[in-house]
Design a protein around this motif. Structure first.
Motif, short mmCIF file in Angstrom:
data_model
loop_
_atom_site.label_atom_id
_atom_site.label_comp_id
_atom_site.label_asym_id
_atom_site.label_seq_id
_atom_site.Cartn_x
_atom_site.Cartn_y
_atom_site.Cartn_z
N ASN A 135 -21.20 23.03 47.83
CA ASN A 135 -22.41 23.08 47.00
C ASN A 135 -23.14 21.75 47.11
O ASN A 135 -22.77 20.90 47.94
CB ASN A 135 -22.08 23.44 45.54
CG ASN A 135 -21.12 22.46 44.89
OD1 ASN A 135 -21.14 21.27 45.19
ND2 ASN A 135 -20.27 22.97 44.00
N ASP A 136 -24.16 21.55 46.32
CA ASP A 136 -24.97 20.35 46.45
C ASP A 136 -24.22 19.06 46.15
O ASP A 136 -24.62 17.98 46.57
CB ASP A 136 -26.19 20.43 45.52
CG ASP A 136 -27.19 21.48 45.98
OD1 ASP A 136 -27.12 21.87 47.16
OD2 ASP A 136 -28.03 21.92 45.17
N THR A 152 -20.49 35.46 37.60
CA THR A 152 -21.85 35.23 38.08
C THR A 152 -22.52 34.20 37.18
O THR A 152 -22.29 34.16 35.96
CB THR A 152 -22.68 36.53 38.07
OG1 THR A 152 -22.66 37.10 36.76
CG2 THR A 152 -22.11 37.53 39.07
N ARG A 155 -27.56 33.69 39.37
CA ARG A 155 -27.65 34.25 40.72
C ARG A 155 -26.67 33.61 41.70
O ARG A 155 -26.73 33.87 42.91
CB ARG A 155 -29.08 34.14 41.27
CG ARG A 155 -30.11 34.94 40.47
CD ARG A 155 -31.47 34.88 41.13
NE ARG A 155 -32.44 35.65 40.37
CZ ARG A 155 -33.71 35.79 40.72
NH1 ARG A 155 -34.16 35.21 41.83
NH2 ARG A 155 -34.54 36.52 39.99
N ASN A 156 -25.79 32.77 41.21
CA ASN A 156 -24.72 32.19 42.01
C ASN A 156 -23.39 32.56 41.36
O ASN A 156 -23.31 33.48 40.57
CB ASN A 156 -24.89 30.67 42.11
CG ASN A 156 -26.17 30.28 42.82
OD1 ASN A 156 -26.41 30.66 43.96
ND2 ASN A 156 -27.00 29.51 42.15
N LEU A 167 -19.51 25.24 41.01
CA LEU A 167 -20.60 26.13 41.40
C LEU A 167 -20.42 26.56 42.85
O LEU A 167 -20.06 25.76 43.72
CB LEU A 167 -21.94 25.41 41.22
CG LEU A 167 -23.20 26.24 41.45
CD1 LEU A 167 -23.31 27.35 40.41
CD2 LEU A 167 -24.43 25.33 41.41
N CYS A 168 -20.68 27.84 43.10
CA CYS A 168 -20.52 28.40 44.45
C CYS A 168 -21.74 29.25 44.76
O CYS A 168 -22.18 30.04 43.93
CB CYS A 168 -19.23 29.22 44.52
SG CYS A 168 -18.97 30.06 46.09
N TYR A 169 -22.28 29.13 45.98
CA TYR A 169 -23.51 29.82 46.34
C TYR A 169 -23.28 31.16 47.05
O TYR A 169 -24.20 31.72 47.60
CB TYR A 169 -24.38 28.92 47.21
CG TYR A 169 -24.79 27.64 46.53
CD1 TYR A 169 -25.16 27.63 45.19
CD2 TYR A 169 -24.82 26.44 47.23
CE1 TYR A 169 -25.54 26.47 44.55
CE2 TYR A 169 -25.19 25.26 46.60
CZ TYR A 169 -25.55 25.28 45.27
OH TYR A 169 -25.92 24.12 44.64
N ARG A 170 -22.06 31.67 47.02
CA ARG A 170 -21.80 32.97 47.64
C ARG A 170 -22.13 34.10 46.66
O ARG A 170 -22.31 33.88 45.47
CB ARG A 170 -20.33 33.08 48.05
CG ARG A 170 -19.90 31.99 49.00
CD ARG A 170 -18.46 32.19 49.42
NE ARG A 170 -17.87 30.95 49.87
CZ ARG A 170 -16.61 30.81 50.25
NH1 ARG A 170 -15.81 31.86 50.22
NH2 ARG A 170 -16.15 29.64 50.64
N SER A 171 -22.14 35.33 47.19
CA SER A 171 -22.35 36.49 46.33
C SER A 171 -21.01 36.97 45.79
O SER A 171 -19.96 36.65 46.34
CB SER A 171 -23.03 37.62 47.13
OG SER A 171 -22.12 38.17 48.07
#
Length: 236
Positions: A135-136, A152, A155-156, A167-171
């Motif tokens: 992540n960032d 969820t 939206r992340n 935090l994770c940016y996958r679906s």
């Protein structure tokens, strides 16, 4: 293959350590990949969770080894850390970050070999299953045995571990596929839970060992209960 990171701001020492590691690899028939960093901030910002062992100098200009070790431990709880120092008192302070050991500089090959042999013997034969999250703020190795549940979040995804939330940016579908067969079950459109942490179930609510409450959707309840029963090995 072993992935070893060397983080030290003395180029001559780094080169010498790399040569010694290659000698060790040849003598012990090991494949070793060495990645070099010249400051703690470089190591932290470019951290790769595939790293197995870090040789970390304590005294560096921008970010010293102790500060770097603290940050690394937040991202990776299993990587080995061997501190490099000219002063023993600094190395002893490093044990709060679960250091494997420390080496007083300058270092001779006999000492390196002894430390590598000791670390190889203590290294788990099989690493704990994990997933890598980017992540960032950096890269994280998340041990599955420490991951309580996934939800969820804007939206992340938010991964709730025993230590922190990541935090994770996958679906959710991608995460469900990756965790399949590892004791994780989708209990709701917005939640995946680690069955190890489930304390009990009441109607449409799961209680975890730490007291957290997670919802079960009605359409998923039957399948969830079947998998939980199978996991516990007994009828609920």
């Amino acid at each position: 293959m072993l992935h070893i990171a060397v983080c030290d701001d003395e180029e001559s020492f780094v080169q010498n350590l790399k040569e010694q590691l290659m000698r060790y690899a040849q003598e012990c028939a090991q494949q070793i990949r060495v990645t070099v960093f010249y400051d703690g901030s470089e190591l932290v910002n470019g951290y790769d969770p595939s790293i197995d062992l870090v040789f970390l100098d304590i005294q560096m200009n921008r970010m010293d080894g102790l500060a770097a070790a603290e940050r690394i431990r937040q991202m990776d709880g299993e990587v080995g850390i061997i501190f490099l120092t000219t002063l023993t008192r600094y190395a002893l302070e490093g044990y709060k970050y679960q250091a494997t050991n420390y080496i007083i500089k300058p270092m001779k090959y006999a000492r390196l070999k002894a430390e590598m042999d000791r670390w190889m013997q203590r290294r788990p034969a099989k690493e704990s299953p994990s997933l890598v999250v980017v992540n960032d703020s950096g890269r994280y190795r998340v041990l599955l045995k420490e991951l309580k549940y996934v939800e969820t979040f804007n939206r992340n995804l938010l991964l709730h571990t025993e230590k922190e939330n990541i935090l994770c940016y996958r679906s959710m579908k991608e995460m469900e596929r990756e965790l399949a067969g590892s004791g994780f079950v989708r209990c709701h459109t917005s939640y995946i839970v680690n069955l190890f942490f489930v304390k009990g179930v009441k109607k449409l609510e799961i209680e975890l060992l730490d007291g957290a409450q997670l919802p079960i959707s009605q359409p998923k309840r039957k399948e969830f209960m079947e998998k939980l029963t199978e996991y516990w090995g007994d009828q609920l």
